[in-house]
Structure formats: C-alpha cells, structure tokens
Design a protein around this motif. Structure first.
Motif, PDB file in Angstrom:
ATOM      1  N   UNK A   1      59.668 -20.716 -26.724  1.00 51.39           N
ATOM      2  CA  UNK A   1      58.467 -20.353 -27.488  1.00 51.39           C
ATOM      3  C   UNK A   1      57.874 -19.019 -27.046  1.00 51.39           C
ATOM      4  N   UNK A   2      58.049 -18.656 -25.769  1.00 48.93           N
ATOM      5  CA  UNK A   2      57.670 -17.313 -25.363  1.00 48.93           C
ATOM      6  C   UNK A   2      56.451 -17.201 -24.490  1.00 48.93           C
ATOM      7  N   UNK A   3      55.451 -16.459 -24.965  1.00 50.74           N
ATOM      8  CA  UNK A   3      54.307 -16.091 -24.133  1.00 50.74           C
ATOM      9  C   UNK A   3      53.008 -16.221 -24.915  1.00 50.74           C
ATOM     10  N   UNK A   4      51.905 -16.123 -24.189  1.00 47.62           N
ATOM     11  CA  UNK A   4      50.583 -16.252 -24.787  1.00 47.62           C
ATOM     12  C   UNK A   4      50.160 -14.963 -25.482  1.00 47.62           C
ATOM     13  N   UNK A   5      49.247 -15.093 -26.418  1.00 47.01           N
ATOM     14  CA  UNK A   5      48.690 -13.931 -27.099  1.00 47.01           C
ATOM     15  C   UNK A   5      47.840 -13.106 -26.121  1.00 47.01           C
ATOM     16  N   UNK A   6      47.624 -11.852 -26.474  1.00 47.09           N
ATOM     17  CA  UNK A   6      46.882 -10.968 -25.579  1.00 47.09           C
ATOM     18  C   UNK A   6      45.819 -10.163 -26.330  1.00 47.09           C
ATOM     19  N   UNK A   7      45.369 -10.696 -27.484  1.00 46.02           N
ATOM     20  CA  UNK A   7      44.440  -9.942 -28.328  1.00 46.02           C
ATOM     21  C   UNK A   7      43.016 -10.465 -28.290  1.00 46.02           C
ATOM     22  N   UNK A   8      42.702 -11.375 -27.373  1.00 53.26           N
ATOM     23  CA  UNK A   8      41.319 -11.786 -27.194  1.00 53.26           C
ATOM     24  C   UNK A   8      40.552 -10.671 -26.486  1.00 53.26           C
ATOM     25  N   UNK A   9      39.211 -10.674 -26.555  1.00 52.13           N
ATOM     26  CA  UNK A   9      38.443  -9.653 -25.830  1.00 52.13           C
ATOM     27  C   UNK A   9      38.828  -9.614 -24.347  1.00 52.13           C
ATOM     28  N   UNK A  10      39.183  -8.441 -23.870  1.00 50.16           N
ATOM     29  CA  UNK A  10      39.606  -8.292 -22.480  1.00 50.16           C
ATOM     30  C   UNK A  10      41.078  -8.558 -22.264  1.00 50.16           C
ATOM     31  N   UNK A  11      41.800  -9.026 -23.293  1.00 44.64           N
ATOM     32  CA  UNK A  11      43.230  -9.254 -23.169  1.00 44.64           C
ATOM     33  C   UNK A  11      43.990  -7.940 -23.204  1.00 44.64           C
ATOM     34  N   UNK A  12      45.221  -7.948 -22.680  1.00 47.74           N
ATOM     35  CA  UNK A  12      45.999  -6.720 -22.604  1.00 47.74           C
ATOM     36  C   UNK A  12      47.471  -7.087 -22.471  1.00 47.74           C
ATOM     37  N   UNK A  13      48.276  -6.723 -23.450  1.00 47.52           N
ATOM     38  CA  UNK A  13      49.687  -7.111 -23.445  1.00 47.52           C
ATOM     39  C   UNK A  13      50.441  -6.506 -22.269  1.00 47.52           C
ATOM     40  N   UNK A  14      50.124  -5.279 -21.916  1.00 51.17           N
ATOM     41  CA  UNK A  14      50.803  -4.626 -20.799  1.00 51.17           C
ATOM     42  C   UNK A  14      50.470  -5.351 -19.487  1.00 51.17           C
ATOM     43  N   UNK A  15      49.226  -5.707 -19.342  1.00 48.53           N
ATOM     44  CA  UNK A  15      48.798  -6.441 -18.147  1.00 48.53           C
ATOM     45  C   UNK A  15      49.432  -7.826 -18.112  1.00 48.53           C
ATOM     46  N   UNK A  16      49.555  -8.465 -19.283  1.00 45.39           N
ATOM     47  CA  UNK A  16      50.179  -9.776 -19.348  1.00 45.39           C
ATOM     48  C   UNK A  16      51.636  -9.700 -18.906  1.00 45.39           C
ATOM     49  N   UNK A  17      52.353  -8.691 -19.362  1.00 39.49           N
ATOM     50  CA  UNK A  17      53.749  -8.529 -18.947  1.00 39.49           C
ATOM     51  C   UNK A  17      53.852  -8.435 -17.428  1.00 39.49           C
ATOM     52  N   UNK A  18      52.987  -7.633 -16.829  1.00 42.73           N
ATOM     53  CA  UNK A  18      53.043  -7.444 -15.380  1.00 42.73           C
ATOM     54  C   UNK A  18      52.675  -8.725 -14.640  1.00 42.73           C
ATOM     55  N   UNK A  19      51.728  -9.471 -15.175  1.00 43.48           N
ATOM     56  CA  UNK A  19      51.364 -10.749 -14.556  1.00 43.48           C
ATOM     57  C   UNK A  19      52.520 -11.737 -14.621  1.00 43.48           C
ATOM     58  N   UNK A  20      53.180 -11.796 -15.776  1.00 44.22           N
ATOM     59  CA  UNK A  20      54.308 -12.719 -15.927  1.00 44.22           C
ATOM     60  C   UNK A  20      55.451 -12.323 -15.008  1.00 44.22           C
ATOM     61  N   UNK A  21      55.743 -11.028 -14.945  1.00 49.88           N
ATOM     62  CA  UNK A  21      56.830 -10.605 -14.055  1.00 49.88           C
ATOM     63  C   UNK A  21      56.472 -10.885 -12.594  1.00 49.88           C
ATOM     64  N   UNK A  22      55.204 -10.848 -12.278  1.00 48.93           N
ATOM     65  CA  UNK A  22      54.779 -11.223 -10.926  1.00 48.93           C
ATOM     66  C   UNK A  22      55.113 -12.685 -10.661  1.00 48.93           C
ATOM     67  N   UNK A  23      54.802 -13.544 -11.617  1.00 45.52           N
ATOM     68  CA  UNK A  23      55.117 -14.958 -11.449  1.00 45.52           C
ATOM     69  C   UNK A  23      56.623 -15.186 -11.396  1.00 45.52           C
ATOM     70  N   UNK A  24      57.367 -14.413 -12.172  1.00 47.93           N
ATOM     71  CA  UNK A  24      58.819 -14.595 -12.212  1.00 47.93           C
ATOM     72  C   UNK A  24      59.520 -13.987 -11.006  1.00 47.93           C
ATOM     73  N   UNK A  25      58.748 -13.377 -10.103  1.00 48.44           N
ATOM     74  CA  UNK A  25      59.299 -12.937  -8.819  1.00 48.44           C
ATOM     75  C   UNK A  25      59.270 -14.056  -7.777  1.00 48.44           C
ATOM     76  N   UNK A  26      58.667 -15.189  -8.128  1.00 48.53           N
ATOM     77  CA  UNK A  26      58.669 -16.343  -7.236  1.00 48.53           C
ATOM     78  C   UNK A  26      60.080 -16.933  -7.175  1.00 48.53           C
ATOM     79  N   UNK A  27      60.368 -17.781  -6.185  1.00 54.60           N
ATOM     80  CA  UNK A  27      61.714 -18.374  -6.077  1.00 54.60           C
ATOM     81  C   UNK A  27      62.148 -19.053  -7.374  1.00 54.60           C
TER      82      UNK A  27
END
Length: 310
Positions: free
Chosen positions: A192-218
């Motif tokens: 299904x993918x990922x969450x939307x990033x168009x709410x106030x204060x949301x940011x698709x670029x920031x979301x990508x970096x946050x997800x890649x941070x989580x995907x750096x876990x074991x």
C-alpha cells in the motif's frame, strides 16, 4: 539519514539485544477498528505486566455527533484479563482520522498520556484554524509527557526509545519497544505504500528521510502500523511487517527509489486525495489530548466546523 545519528544507533543496539534475548521482547496485541481503519496496540512486558496503550480509538458518529466506547472497552477487557498495569498511553501523532480514547482509558486504567514535543506546532496551526482563543494552551500541557528524539523509556524490564519521524505531520514519532517499532502513519503495508504528506506542516521530502531513517534499523525489526486499507488484490487486513520486507517491496519507498522520485510520486498522489472524513472533529479533539472542548453554559461540548477554511 543524518550521519552520526546517535538516537538511531541507540535504537539499533536496543533491537539487536532484544533479538538475541527473548525476555527483552514485548508481547503485543492489536485491535483493529474497521470504521477508521485504525490499529491500536497494547504492548506489555510479560515479566512485570507493565503495559503501554498506543493510538487508541474513541468511537464517534459524525452524523449525530455521538461518542461511544466500544473500541476502548475491548482494550480495557484485554488489559484486565491479562492483569496488566498501564504506565503509558502513547499517541504517535495528532490523528486526523479518528479521535483518541486516551483520556477515557487513563481514567479507567491509569498511565501517563504522551506524544512528541512538536505537538505544540500542530496545536499552533490548528488552534488558529479553529479560532480556539487564548484559553487553549499551545504548549503541549494537555499531555503528561512530551517525548523528544532519542529519549529512552521502559515497560518494566523492556527498553524503549522514541524517534522523531516528521513528514506526515511535524509531530510524528516512532516508538521502539524491545525489537518492535510502532511507526504511526509514516508507512503502511508494503503493498500500500506510505502516508500522505499534504496536511499543514507535512512535507514529502521530510517524510522520505524519516522513512529511510526507520529503514536503517535492523532488517528483522518488527514494524507495527497504525492503519491498513487492504491494497488491491489483498482480501485481509494486515498491520505487521518488517524493515526487510519494507526495503524489498514497499511500492513507494523500497530500496532504489530516490528522494526525488518519492517526492514526485507522493505529491502527485496527495493531489488526488480528499480530506479524511473525520479530520475536523478528530484534530480539534486530539490537539487537546483527546478531550472534548470545554462544555458551554448549557453543559454541551461543541465541535467547530470552519466553513471555506480548509
């Protein structure tokens, strides 16, 4: 991912230890609310019975404006049946698709109500939208505790750590307990993918970096999601996956997808989405820690609907 990410390194060490020692792994029960496609969790330490409730749901009927506690009572029944002691009531963010039942659960079961410290940014934005006035504090004081990135906590003998993962909203946090990460609305199931990033204060670029941070876990890190919508071709709801599975096959953010590709995909997809049906009541209540606005002089609480403002 930022270089020398001390919080991520600490989370990685915690997960590795839990994977090697079963007693450091929590017991987890998920409670799916089909009306809002939300999964709430009760997470506990089998040794001490200390527990956290994550992303609870208050039943709300928009047409009548009535609330009920069917979903919350399921959680209470589970906690009581397993003789658990609730020490945390955790929100991964201020939800836009359901109202939190945390105050009701706190009244019945105890525990500290907690969210990420950047809730104050969300309170500021939506406090203005709803014209909440000076009586509405925009300092996070509606919560008992505001987590910061890298902050550690525990459930009995099981270690936990909070990671700030903004993008969907500014306040999103992932809570890692033992070897299990509760990632809120950052990611969905791989199909299904990922969450939307168009709410106030949301940011698709920031979301990508946050997800890649989580995907750096074991790779074996267990990921528990806040929602599922059954991707096309899948008949059953699902809400547990792993870092390895997400990296291999997430349709939006698997390994090999660049930041620019993700931002283009996420932005174009978000432009086609309507607002969640419960966004106005949900956010209005959830920025208050799940509490309804103060009753007016007739004893009734009112939820505002700003006209032509969203």
């Amino acid at each position: 991912m930022k270089p020398n990410d001390a919080a991520l390194n600490a989370a990685t060490s915690q997960i590795a230890e839990a994977q090697q020692e079963p007693e450091r792994r929590p017991s987890i029960a998920g409670f799916f609310d089909e009306a809002t496609n939300t999964v709430s969790y009760v997470v506990h330490d089998p040794a001490t019975r200390e527990a956290a409730i994550i992303d609870s749901v208050l039943d709300y009927e928009a047409a009548s404006g009535r609330t009920s506690y069917v979903s919350a009572e399921r959680v209470i029944e589970y906690v009581t049946a397993h003789d658990l002691s609730v020490v945390w009531l955790i929100e991964t963010h201020a939800h836009a698709d359901h109202i939190s039942a945390a105050p009701y659960l706190q009244e019945k079961l105890g525990g500290k109500l907690a969210i990420g410290k950047d809730i104050i940014r969300v309170q500021d934005v939506f406090g203005k939208l709803f014209n909440a006035g000076t009586d509405f504090e925009r300092d996070g004081s509606q919560f008992d505790h505001l987590f910061v990135d890298g902050e550690t906590f525990s459930l009995g003998s099981i270690a936990g750590i909070a990671l700030h993962v903004p993008g969907h909203t500014p306040a999103d946090m992932a809570f890692i307990i033992g070897d299990a990460a509760f990632v809120g609305d950052t990611m969905f199931m791989p199909d299904f993918g990922t969450a939307r990033a168009d709410f106030p204060g949301g940011d698709a670029r920031q979301l990508f970096r946050s997800i890649r941070r989580l995907l750096a876990l074991p790779g074996g890190t267990r990921l528990f999601l806040c929602h599922d919508y059954k991707a096309p071709g899948r008949d059953d709801y699902a809400w547990e996956t792993t870092v390895e599975q997400q990296r291999a096959s997430n349709v939006h953010v698997r390994d090999g997808v660049t930041e620019e590709e993700f931002v283009a995909l996420r932005t174009s997809r978000d432009a086609t989405l309507s607002m969640p049906g419960l966004i106005l009541p949900s956010v209005q209540v959830n920025i208050r820690g799940g509490r309804l606005p103060e009753p007016e002089d007739n004893g009734v609480s009112y939820i505002k609907i700003p006209v032509n403002a969203v």
